[in-house]
Design a protein around this motif. Structure first.
Motif, PDB file in Angstrom:
ATOM      1  N   MET A   1      16.811  -1.928  43.220  1.00 59.30           N
ATOM      2  CA  MET A   1      17.303  -0.833  42.384  1.00 59.30           C
ATOM      3  C   MET A   1      17.727   0.369  43.216  1.00 59.30           C
ATOM      4  SD  MET A   1      14.760  -0.874  39.061  1.00 59.30           S
ATOM      5  CE  MET A   1      15.736   0.392  38.272  1.00 59.30           C
TER       6      MET A   1
ATOM      7  N   GLN B   1      21.977   9.024  39.357  1.00 55.25           N
ATOM      8  CA  GLN B   1      21.927   8.008  40.404  1.00 55.25           C
ATOM      9  C   GLN B   1      21.166   8.513  41.622  1.00 55.25           C
ATOM     10  OE1 GLN B   1      22.763   5.122  39.455  1.00 55.25           O
ATOM     11  NE2 GLN B   1      23.823   5.816  37.605  1.00 55.25           N
TER      12      GLN B   1
ATOM     13  N   ALA C   1      24.696   2.665  45.787  1.00 58.22           N
ATOM     14  CA  ALA C   1      26.105   2.285  45.654  1.00 58.22           C
ATOM     15  C   ALA C   1      26.770   3.038  44.512  1.00 58.22           C
ATOM     16  CB  ALA C   1      26.213   0.779  45.440  1.00 58.22           C
ATOM     17  N   ARG C   2      26.066   3.147  43.390  1.00 60.14           N
ATOM     18  CA  ARG C   2      26.625   3.887  42.252  1.00 60.14           C
ATOM     19  C   ARG C   2      26.728   5.373  42.554  1.00 60.14           C
ATOM     20  NH1 ARG C   2      23.308   0.985  37.235  1.00 60.14           N
ATOM     21  NH2 ARG C   2      24.456  -0.994  37.300  1.00 60.14           N
TER      22      ARG C   2
ATOM     23  N   VAL D   1      21.217  -0.483  44.553  1.00 60.68           N
ATOM     24  CA  VAL D   1      22.214  -0.390  43.479  1.00 60.68           C
ATOM     25  C   VAL D   1      22.499   1.075  43.148  1.00 60.68           C
ATOM     26  CG1 VAL D   1      22.649  -0.890  41.048  1.00 60.68           C
ATOM     27  CG2 VAL D   1      21.642  -2.640  42.513  1.00 60.68           C
ATOM     28  N   ALA D   2      21.428   1.886  43.053  1.00 56.67           N
ATOM     29  CA  ALA D   2      21.603   3.314  42.755  1.00 56.67           C
ATOM     30  C   ALA D   2      22.390   4.014  43.853  1.00 56.67           C
ATOM     31  CB  ALA D   2      20.242   3.977  42.564  1.00 56.67           C
TER      32      ALA D   2
END
Length: 265
Positions: free
Chosen positions: A1, A216, A7-8, A4-5
């Motif tokens: 997670m 994010q 990258a976002r 992913v955070a």
């Protein structure tokens, strides 16, 4: 997670960095026009006696992002209590599942909700939100509109802001070297009306982008802390296991030695 955070966050940060100069220029142009128009009139500039207030609370749709949601909810609650203490009626527009769930379960007048908009954030959503509270203000159903959201400062810093959207209070620019007495085509009043109509859309879009980037960043930091805490917990458990195993082995060796000594005796 956390990955992913991160990258976002990069994508969200790029969007807000690209949007901020445009939004700030909107404010500058609006200030220039107001400075040059005598007694500008517009329904969105009208200040009225404070009897009804609309609060727009912008949170995330998911948790696991530290105090991101709780800070917005707490600030919104404080603002609502502040206006209620003055005898004003408070209505709430919830942007994000977390604020919707919180205020819907309590004694708050939630007049609109926007959930799951951050999955595919679009400018049309900002326009829809503006239309929701703008017609309330034009129809004199509310006398002030404020937005509460997390402003993205950096990957490690997000600040909860309270900004007044209506009535509009554009600042007249001071010390601007580019502030000249331009000739406008069409007339200044026509440009002023056009810019004013788009100003709120741009400001609301900036709020949504800021909140998305801040979410994010907060989630990335929260997951990084969770990973570090989990690793520390694993290390502590391994140490306890090794100590217990060492104690067990020592006890078994002592029993074997004692048994051998008894046989020899």
């Amino acid at each position: 997670m956390r990955v992913v955070a991160a990258a976002r966050l990069r994508r969200a940060q790029e969007n807000i960095v690209a949007t901020r100069p445009f939004a700030e220029k909107f404010n500058t142009i609006l200030g220039h026009l107001i400075a040059q128009i005598e007694n500008p009139s517009h329904p969105l500039l009208e200040s009225r006696e404070l009897k009804r207030v609309c609060l727009i609370s912008v949170s995330a749709d998911r948790g696991l992002c530290g105090s991101f949601n709780s800070n917005v909810i707490r600030t919104t609650t404080q603002r609502a209590q502040h206006y209620q203490a003055q005898g004003a009626e408070v209505t709430v527009i919830c942007v994000g599942r977390r604020t919707r769930d919180y205020f819907a379960r309590r004694d708050y007048n939630v007049i609109a909700e926007y959930v799951n908009i951050f999955r595919q954030l679009a400018f049309e959503t900002a326009v829809e939100i503006v239309e929701e509270f703008e017609h309330l203000y034009r129809d004199k159903q509310v006398d002030r509109v404020e937005v509460i959201y997390n402003d993205f400062k950096s990957a490690i810093l997000q600040v909860v802001l309270v900004e007044q959207l209506l009535p509009l209070t554009p600042e007249v620019p001071t010390g601007d070297e580019l502030f000249l007495d331009y000739l406008y085509e069409p007339e200044q009043e026509a440009i002023f009306q056009s810019v004013l109509a788009k100003h709120l859309n741009m400001q609301m879009w900036k709020v949504l982008l800021d909140s998305n980037a801040a979410e994010q960043a907060a989630r990335m930091a929260a997951m990084e802390n969770a990973t570090r805490n989990a690793n520390e917990l694993i290390d502590d458990l391994i140490l306890q296991r090794n100590r217990a195993r060492q104690t067990q082995i020592t006890t078994e060796i002592s029993e074997i030695v004692s048994g051998a000594a008894a046989l020899e005796g």
